[in-house]
Design a protein around this motif. Structure first.
Motif, PDB file in Angstrom:
ATOM      1  N   ASN A 105       0.900  -1.349  -0.003  1.00 44.63           N
ATOM      2  CA  ASN A 105       0.095   0.192  -0.034  1.00 44.63           C
ATOM      3  C   ASN A 105       0.925   1.369   0.036  1.00 44.63           C
ATOM      4  OD1 ASN A 105      -1.395   2.124   1.420  1.00 44.63           O
ATOM      5  ND2 ASN A 105      -3.132   0.775   0.936  1.00 44.63           N
ATOM      6  N   ILE A 106       0.432   2.299  -0.739  1.00 45.13           N
ATOM      7  CA  ILE A 106       1.530   3.407  -0.916  1.00 45.13           C
ATOM      8  C   ILE A 106       1.656   4.056   0.259  1.00 45.13           C
ATOM      9  CG2 ILE A 106      -0.575   4.740  -1.596  1.00 45.13           C
ATOM     10  CD1 ILE A 106       2.753   5.061  -3.168  1.00 45.13           C
ATOM     11  N   ASN A 107       0.901   3.933   1.216  1.00 47.06           N
ATOM     12  CA  ASN A 107       0.852   4.725   2.694  1.00 47.06           C
ATOM     13  C   ASN A 107       1.624   4.137   3.400  1.00 47.06           C
ATOM     14  OD1 ASN A 107      -1.316   6.936   2.215  1.00 47.06           O
ATOM     15  ND2 ASN A 107      -2.367   4.895   1.643  1.00 47.06           N
ATOM     16  N   LEU A 108       2.226   2.809   3.141  1.00 42.75           N
ATOM     17  CA  LEU A 108       3.243   2.144   3.994  1.00 42.75           C
ATOM     18  C   LEU A 108       4.732   2.135   3.091  1.00 42.75           C
ATOM     19  CD1 LEU A 108       1.245  -0.900   5.475  1.00 42.75           C
ATOM     20  CD2 LEU A 108       1.723   1.516   6.584  1.00 42.75           C
ATOM     21  N   VAL A 109       4.702   2.781   2.115  1.00 46.09           N
ATOM     22  CA  VAL A 109       5.910   2.674   1.276  1.00 46.09           C
ATOM     23  C   VAL A 109       7.304   3.248   2.180  1.00 46.09           C
ATOM     24  CG1 VAL A 109       7.236   3.493  -0.866  1.00 46.09           C
ATOM     25  CG2 VAL A 109       4.755   2.363  -0.782  1.00 46.09           C
ATOM     26  N   ASN A 110       6.972   4.317   2.686  1.00 45.46           N
ATOM     27  CA  ASN A 110       8.266   4.870   3.551  1.00 45.46           C
ATOM     28  C   ASN A 110       8.500   3.755   4.377  1.00 45.46           C
ATOM     29  OD1 ASN A 110       8.433   7.529   2.427  1.00 45.46           O
ATOM     30  ND2 ASN A 110       7.134   8.283   4.142  1.00 45.46           N
ATOM     31  N   PHE A 115      10.897   2.036  14.370  1.00 45.77           N
ATOM     32  CA  PHE A 115      10.107   1.282  15.401  1.00 45.77           C
ATOM     33  C   PHE A 115       8.993   2.053  16.024  1.00 45.77           C
ATOM     34  CE2 PHE A 115      14.091  -1.473  16.365  1.00 45.77           C
ATOM     35  CZ  PHE A 115      14.256  -2.446  15.205  1.00 45.77           C
ATOM     36  N   GLU A 116       9.468   3.002  16.563  1.00 45.17           N
ATOM     37  CA  GLU A 116       8.314   3.992  17.103  1.00 45.17           C
ATOM     38  C   GLU A 116       7.192   4.422  16.117  1.00 45.17           C
ATOM     39  OE1 GLU A 116      10.942   7.222  18.451  1.00 45.17           O
ATOM     40  OE2 GLU A 116      11.442   6.205  20.044  1.00 45.17           O
ATOM     41  N   GLN A 117       7.671   4.793  14.805  1.00 41.13           N
ATOM     42  CA  GLN A 117       6.492   4.839  13.813  1.00 41.13           C
ATOM     43  C   GLN A 117       5.654   3.733  13.526  1.00 41.13           C
ATOM     44  OE1 GLN A 117       8.886   6.606  10.483  1.00 41.13           O
ATOM     45  NE2 GLN A 117       7.834   8.326  10.782  1.00 41.13           N
ATOM     46  N   GLU A 118       6.264   2.455  13.348  1.00 43.26           N
ATOM     47  CA  GLU A 118       5.444   1.259  13.437  1.00 43.26           C
ATOM     48  C   GLU A 118       4.304   1.487  14.710  1.00 43.26           C
ATOM     49  OE1 GLU A 118       8.291  -1.554  10.469  1.00 43.26           O
ATOM     50  OE2 GLU A 118       8.309  -1.653  12.763  1.00 43.26           O
ATOM     51  N   GLU A 175      -7.993   5.139   6.829  1.00 39.81           N
ATOM     52  CA  GLU A 175      -6.906   4.813   7.962  1.00 39.81           C
ATOM     53  C   GLU A 175      -5.758   4.917   7.588  1.00 39.81           C
ATOM     54  OE1 GLU A 175      -9.570   2.641  11.456  1.00 39.81           O
ATOM     55  OE2 GLU A 175      -9.181   1.416   9.609  1.00 39.81           O
ATOM     56  N   LEU A 176      -5.472   4.048   6.398  1.00 39.80           N
ATOM     57  CA  LEU A 176      -4.361   4.099   5.693  1.00 39.80           C
ATOM     58  C   LEU A 176      -3.575   5.284   5.329  1.00 39.80           C
ATOM     59  CD1 LEU A 176      -4.504   0.573   4.116  1.00 39.80           C
ATOM     60  CD2 LEU A 176      -2.885   0.980   5.606  1.00 39.80           C
ATOM     61  N   GLN A 177      -4.470   5.935   4.765  1.00 36.66           N
ATOM     62  CA  GLN A 177      -4.026   7.488   4.287  1.00 36.66           C
ATOM     63  C   GLN A 177      -3.709   8.336   5.424  1.00 36.66           C
ATOM     64  OE1 GLN A 177      -7.560   8.786   1.921  1.00 36.66           O
ATOM     65  NE2 GLN A 177      -7.009   7.652   0.365  1.00 36.66           N
ATOM     66  N   LEU A 228       3.220   9.713   8.321  1.00 33.34           N
ATOM     67  CA  LEU A 228       4.653   9.290   8.045  1.00 33.34           C
ATOM     68  C   LEU A 228       5.309  10.156   7.231  1.00 33.34           C
ATOM     69  CD1 LEU A 228       4.147   5.438   7.379  1.00 33.34           C
ATOM     70  CD2 LEU A 228       5.416   6.340   9.220  1.00 33.34           C
ATOM     71  N   GLU A 229       4.463  10.791   6.276  1.00 31.12           N
ATOM     72  CA  GLU A 229       5.263  11.978   5.508  1.00 31.12           C
ATOM     73  C   GLU A 229       5.519  12.935   6.326  1.00 31.12           C
ATOM     74  OE1 GLU A 229       3.029  14.085   2.227  1.00 31.12           O
ATOM     75  OE2 GLU A 229       2.602  11.722   1.426  1.00 31.12           O
ATOM     76  N   GLU A 230       4.889  13.270   7.257  1.00 33.63           N
ATOM     77  CA  GLU A 230       5.089  14.613   8.302  1.00 33.63           C
ATOM     78  C   GLU A 230       6.424  14.362   9.233  1.00 33.63           C
ATOM     79  OE1 GLU A 230       1.435  15.430   9.772  1.00 33.63           O
ATOM     80  OE2 GLU A 230       0.386  16.135   8.125  1.00 33.63           O
ATOM     81  N   THR A 231       6.519  12.984   9.797  1.00 33.89           N
ATOM     82  CA  THR A 231       7.396  12.612  10.685  1.00 33.89           C
ATOM     83  C   THR A 231       8.638  11.736  10.204  1.00 33.89           C
ATOM     84  OG1 THR A 231       6.021  10.841  11.428  1.00 33.89           O
ATOM     85  CG2 THR A 231       5.700  13.040  12.354  1.00 33.89           C
ATOM     86  N   HIS A 232       8.650  11.265   9.152  1.00 39.95           N
ATOM     87  CA  HIS A 232       9.515  10.205   8.771  1.00 39.95           C
ATOM     88  C   HIS A 232      10.918  10.937   8.431  1.00 39.95           C
ATOM     89  CE1 HIS A 232      10.916   6.522   6.534  1.00 39.95           C
ATOM     90  NE2 HIS A 232      11.388   7.626   5.657  1.00 39.95           N
ATOM     91  N   LYS A 233      12.009  10.096   9.094  1.00 44.09           N
ATOM     92  CA  LYS A 233      13.261  10.441   8.997  1.00 44.09           C
ATOM     93  C   LYS A 233      13.840   9.304   8.357  1.00 44.09           C
ATOM     94  CE  LYS A 233      13.286  12.056  13.429  1.00 44.09           C
ATOM     95  NZ  LYS A 233      13.945  12.085  14.736  1.00 44.09           N
ATOM     96  N   PRO A 234      14.459   9.343   7.135  1.00 44.69           N
ATOM     97  CA  PRO A 234      15.105   7.816   6.506  1.00 44.69           C
ATOM     98  C   PRO A 234      16.250   7.595   7.126  1.00 44.69           C
ATOM     99  CG  PRO A 234      15.279   9.877   5.157  1.00 44.69           C
ATOM    100  CD  PRO A 234      14.573  10.472   6.340  1.00 44.69           C
ATOM    101  N   LEU A 235      16.717   6.533   7.314  1.00 44.62           N
ATOM    102  CA  LEU A 235      17.919   5.802   7.882  1.00 44.62           C
ATOM    103  C   LEU A 235      19.266   6.467   7.209  1.00 44.62           C
ATOM    104  CD1 LEU A 235      17.018   2.179   7.845  1.00 44.62           C
ATOM    105  CD2 LEU A 235      17.065   3.439   9.776  1.00 44.62           C
ATOM    106  N   ASP A 236      20.057   6.901   8.017  1.00 47.68           N
ATOM    107  CA  ASP A 236      21.179   7.250   7.567  1.00 47.68           C
ATOM    108  C   ASP A 236      22.271   5.993   7.157  1.00 47.68           C
ATOM    109  OD1 ASP A 236      23.429   8.447   6.840  1.00 47.68           O
ATOM    110  OD2 ASP A 236      23.955   9.347   8.904  1.00 47.68           O
TER     111      ASP A 236
END
Length: 155
Positions: free
Chosen positions: A4-9, A52-55, A130-132, A138-146
């Motif tokens: 699902n596109i909303n879980l892609v991050n 983990f916290e985001q999940e 709910e997925l949206q 996630l878009e607002e809070t996502h920080k990609p792995l370094d």
């Protein structure tokens, strides 16, 4: 597997995590100085905890997802196991090589579990709306792995 596109991050970070696990495993078998690998994991730890916290924040707040579901329990248990292993790594014990390999194996198995079992469960339990909401959060809070920090240790 179509996600699902909303879980892609989160899913794309899983791919990065598999690469990281492989790098750690390879480095453990080729390097004699395990401190470099421990430093790498400690550097990544904040990013992994954030993932983990985001999940947890996004999946445990929905009434359709039972917190006592075996898949949710496994996710939470494995998140705790990562923290326990990272804490052991900082002690520089004689079992450091085994702890590094345990971390690598747990990361690989955890990601495969989430992609093959947990995420399909989440997608089935939640409505498109709910997925949206999750996707927006996630878009607002996502920080990609370094994932490239310390890249030279395995070359």
């Amino acid at each position: 597997m179509k996600r699902n596109i909303n879980l892609v991050n989160l899913s794309s970070e899983h791919h990065d995590g598999l690469v990281i696990a492989l790098r750690i495993k390879k480095a453990v078998t080729t390097l004699k100085n395990f401190k470099v690998i421990v430093d790498y994991i400690e550097h990544l730890w904040d990013s992994l905890k954030h993932h983990f916290e985001q999940e947890e924040e996004n999946f445990l707040t929905h009434k359709n997802i039972a917190p006592n579901n075996k898949l949710i329990k496994r996710m939470l248990d494995e998140h705790k196991q990562f923290e326990q292993i990272v804490n052991k790594l900082s002690l520089e014990s004689e079992t450091i090589k085994e702890n590094l390999l345990e971390f690598s194996e747990l990361l690989t198995n955890h990601i495969r579990f989430e992609e093959r079992e947990l995420f399909p469960y989440i997608e089935d339990c939640l409505t498109d709306e709910e997925l949206q909401q999750i996707g927006k959060k996630l878009e607002e809070t996502h920080k990609p792995l370094d994932k490239n920090w310390g890249i030279r240790f395995w070359e």
